[in-house]
Write a protein that holds these residues in place. Structure first.
Motif, PDB file in Angstrom:
ATOM      1  N   UNK A 189      43.348  59.911  33.446  1.00 16.20           N
ATOM      2  CA  UNK A 189      44.023  59.509  34.439  1.00 16.20           C
ATOM      3  C   UNK A 189      43.464  58.127  35.015  1.00 16.20           C
ATOM      4  N   UNK A 190      42.248  58.391  35.001  1.00 18.09           N
ATOM      5  CA  UNK A 190      41.410  57.071  35.476  1.00 18.09           C
ATOM      6  C   UNK A 190      41.629  55.963  34.513  1.00 18.09           C
ATOM      7  N   UNK A 191      41.592  56.338  33.513  1.00 21.12           N
ATOM      8  CA  UNK A 191      41.622  55.307  32.379  1.00 21.12           C
ATOM      9  C   UNK A 191      42.877  54.426  32.332  1.00 21.12           C
ATOM     10  N   UNK A 192      43.853  55.232  32.276  1.00 21.32           N
ATOM     11  CA  UNK A 192      45.415  54.923  32.425  1.00 21.32           C
ATOM     12  C   UNK A 192      45.767  53.938  33.603  1.00 21.32           C
ATOM     13  N   UNK A 193      45.257  54.503  34.792  1.00 23.16           N
ATOM     14  CA  UNK A 193      45.490  53.974  35.894  1.00 23.16           C
ATOM     15  C   UNK A 193      44.627  52.457  36.037  1.00 23.16           C
ATOM     16  N   UNK A 194      43.506  52.377  35.267  1.00 18.62           N
ATOM     17  CA  UNK A 194      42.765  51.193  35.581  1.00 18.62           C
ATOM     18  C   UNK A 194      43.211  50.172  34.755  1.00 18.62           C
ATOM     19  N   UNK A 195      44.441  50.230  33.789  1.00 16.83           N
ATOM     20  CA  UNK A 195      44.559  49.104  32.932  1.00 16.83           C
ATOM     21  C   UNK A 195      45.388  47.939  33.767  1.00 16.83           C
ATOM     22  N   UNK A 196      45.106  46.630  33.304  1.00 15.68           N
ATOM     23  CA  UNK A 196      45.590  45.543  34.227  1.00 15.68           C
ATOM     24  C   UNK A 196      46.030  44.607  33.158  1.00 15.68           C
ATOM     25  N   UNK A 197      47.135  43.885  33.516  1.00 16.68           N
ATOM     26  CA  UNK A 197      47.307  42.787  32.902  1.00 16.68           C
ATOM     27  C   UNK A 197      46.918  41.671  33.493  1.00 16.68           C
ATOM     28  N   UNK A 198      45.930  40.866  32.791  1.00 22.68           N
ATOM     29  CA  UNK A 198      45.328  39.629  33.350  1.00 22.68           C
ATOM     30  C   UNK A 198      46.300  38.552  33.340  1.00 22.68           C
ATOM     31  N   UNK A 199      47.342  38.358  32.799  1.00 17.19           N
ATOM     32  CA  UNK A 199      48.250  37.470  32.913  1.00 17.19           C
ATOM     33  C   UNK A 199      49.321  37.422  33.754  1.00 17.19           C
ATOM     34  N   UNK A 200      49.408  38.583  34.384  1.00 20.09           N
ATOM     35  CA  UNK A 200      50.348  38.781  35.529  1.00 20.09           C
ATOM     36  C   UNK A 200      49.837  39.396  36.892  1.00 20.09           C
ATOM     37  N   UNK A 201      48.775  39.864  36.874  1.00 16.78           N
ATOM     38  CA  UNK A 201      47.845  40.486  38.060  1.00 16.78           C
ATOM     39  C   UNK A 201      47.586  39.555  38.898  1.00 16.78           C
ATOM     40  N   UNK A 202      47.596  39.973  40.365  1.00 12.26           N
ATOM     41  CA  UNK A 202      47.171  39.181  41.387  1.00 12.26           C
ATOM     42  C   UNK A 202      45.652  39.644  41.535  1.00 12.26           C
ATOM     43  N   UNK A 203      44.871  38.785  42.196  1.00 12.32           N
ATOM     44  CA  UNK A 203      43.236  38.878  42.321  1.00 12.32           C
ATOM     45  C   UNK A 203      43.069  40.266  42.756  1.00 12.32           C
ATOM     46  N   UNK A 204      43.735  40.702  43.857  1.00  9.57           N
ATOM     47  CA  UNK A 204      43.299  42.060  44.157  1.00  9.57           C
ATOM     48  C   UNK A 204      43.470  43.201  43.301  1.00  9.57           C
ATOM     49  N   UNK A 205      44.358  43.088  42.647  1.00  7.31           N
ATOM     50  CA  UNK A 205      44.780  44.161  41.470  1.00  7.31           C
ATOM     51  C   UNK A 205      43.577  43.918  40.337  1.00  7.31           C
ATOM     52  N   UNK A 206      43.222  42.877  39.869  1.00  6.24           N
ATOM     53  CA  UNK A 206      42.206  42.630  38.976  1.00  6.24           C
ATOM     54  C   UNK A 206      40.950  43.454  39.399  1.00  6.24           C
ATOM     55  N   UNK A 235      40.667  45.566  41.847  1.00 11.29           N
ATOM     56  CA  UNK A 235      40.416  46.815  41.900  1.00 11.29           C
ATOM     57  C   UNK A 235      40.509  47.783  40.533  1.00 11.29           C
ATOM     58  N   UNK A 236      40.875  47.123  39.602  1.00  7.61           N
ATOM     59  CA  UNK A 236      41.007  47.827  38.319  1.00  7.61           C
ATOM     60  C   UNK A 236      40.082  47.535  37.338  1.00  7.61           C
ATOM     61  N   UNK A 237      39.108  46.394  37.432  1.00  8.43           N
ATOM     62  CA  UNK A 237      38.031  46.037  36.464  1.00  8.43           C
ATOM     63  C   UNK A 237      36.599  46.379  37.077  1.00  8.43           C
ATOM     64  N   UNK A 238      35.716  46.959  36.234  1.00  7.88           N
ATOM     65  CA  UNK A 238      34.446  47.221  36.640  1.00  7.88           C
ATOM     66  C   UNK A 238      33.581  45.899  36.784  1.00  7.88           C
ATOM     67  N   UNK A 239      32.666  45.627  37.725  1.00 11.70           N
ATOM     68  CA  UNK A 239      31.947  44.473  38.002  1.00 11.70           C
ATOM     69  C   UNK A 239      32.707  43.274  38.149  1.00 11.70           C
ATOM     70  N   UNK A 240      33.912  43.265  38.578  1.00  9.78           N
ATOM     71  CA  UNK A 240      34.709  42.179  38.935  1.00  9.78           C
ATOM     72  C   UNK A 240      35.179  42.430  40.399  1.00  9.78           C
ATOM     73  N   UNK A 241      34.566  41.726  41.396  1.00  9.29           N
ATOM     74  CA  UNK A 241      34.585  41.659  42.772  1.00  9.29           C
ATOM     75  C   UNK A 241      35.887  40.542  43.127  1.00  9.29           C
ATOM     76  N   UNK A 242      36.227  40.508  44.343  1.00 16.08           N
ATOM     77  CA  UNK A 242      37.291  39.643  44.833  1.00 16.08           C
ATOM     78  C   UNK A 242      37.156  38.300  44.296  1.00 16.08           C
ATOM     79  N   UNK A 243      36.066  37.523  44.318  1.00 18.55           N
ATOM     80  CA  UNK A 243      35.583  36.232  43.894  1.00 18.55           C
ATOM     81  C   UNK A 243      35.843  36.059  42.572  1.00 18.55           C
ATOM     82  N   UNK A 244      35.460  36.847  41.803  1.00 23.56           N
ATOM     83  CA  UNK A 244      35.606  36.757  40.236  1.00 23.56           C
ATOM     84  C   UNK A 244      36.995  36.744  39.904  1.00 23.56           C
ATOM     85  N   UNK A 245      37.678  38.009  40.578  1.00 23.83           N
ATOM     86  CA  UNK A 245      39.211  38.049  40.185  1.00 23.83           C
ATOM     87  C   UNK A 245      39.732  36.837  40.515  1.00 23.83           C
ATOM     88  N   UNK A 246      39.555  36.177  41.729  1.00 22.23           N
ATOM     89  CA  UNK A 246      40.260  35.006  42.168  1.00 22.23           C
ATOM     90  C   UNK A 246      39.957  33.652  41.132  1.00 22.23           C
TER      91      UNK A 246
END
Length: 87
Positions: free
Chosen positions: A18-35, A37-48
């Protein structure tokens, strides 16, 4: 009591999937907040930074293109490889 244990066991066994399926993110369409919250070691600044890089340089063609974003290194990329989608 036995039913509760059984339900708990089923829940715990299904959690990684469940966690693995829920954690997938499309980096070509997702906003920074989604990125963030979905990727390990990626905070808001790196996502932006990922979103800014995408907006300035176009869509990511490969997962390895993330290495061009300041603050994203090999370790971060490898720990998230299975969660990153391009389409």
């Amino acid at each position: 009591m036995k039913n509760i244990r059984h339900l708990l066991l089923v829940f715990l066994l299904s959690l990684p999937f469940t966690v693995l399926a829920a954690g997938a993110v499309n980096i070509n369409t997702a906003d920074a907040q989604t990125i963030a919250s979905s990727l390990t070691g990626i905070g808001q600044a790196k996502a932006e930074a990922i979103v800014e890089y995408r907006e300035a340089n176009g869509l990511f063609r490969s997962v390895e293109d993330l290495l061009q974003v300041k603050g994203i290194g090999e370790k971060t990329l490898e720990s998230n490889r299975d969660r990153i989608r391009l389409e």
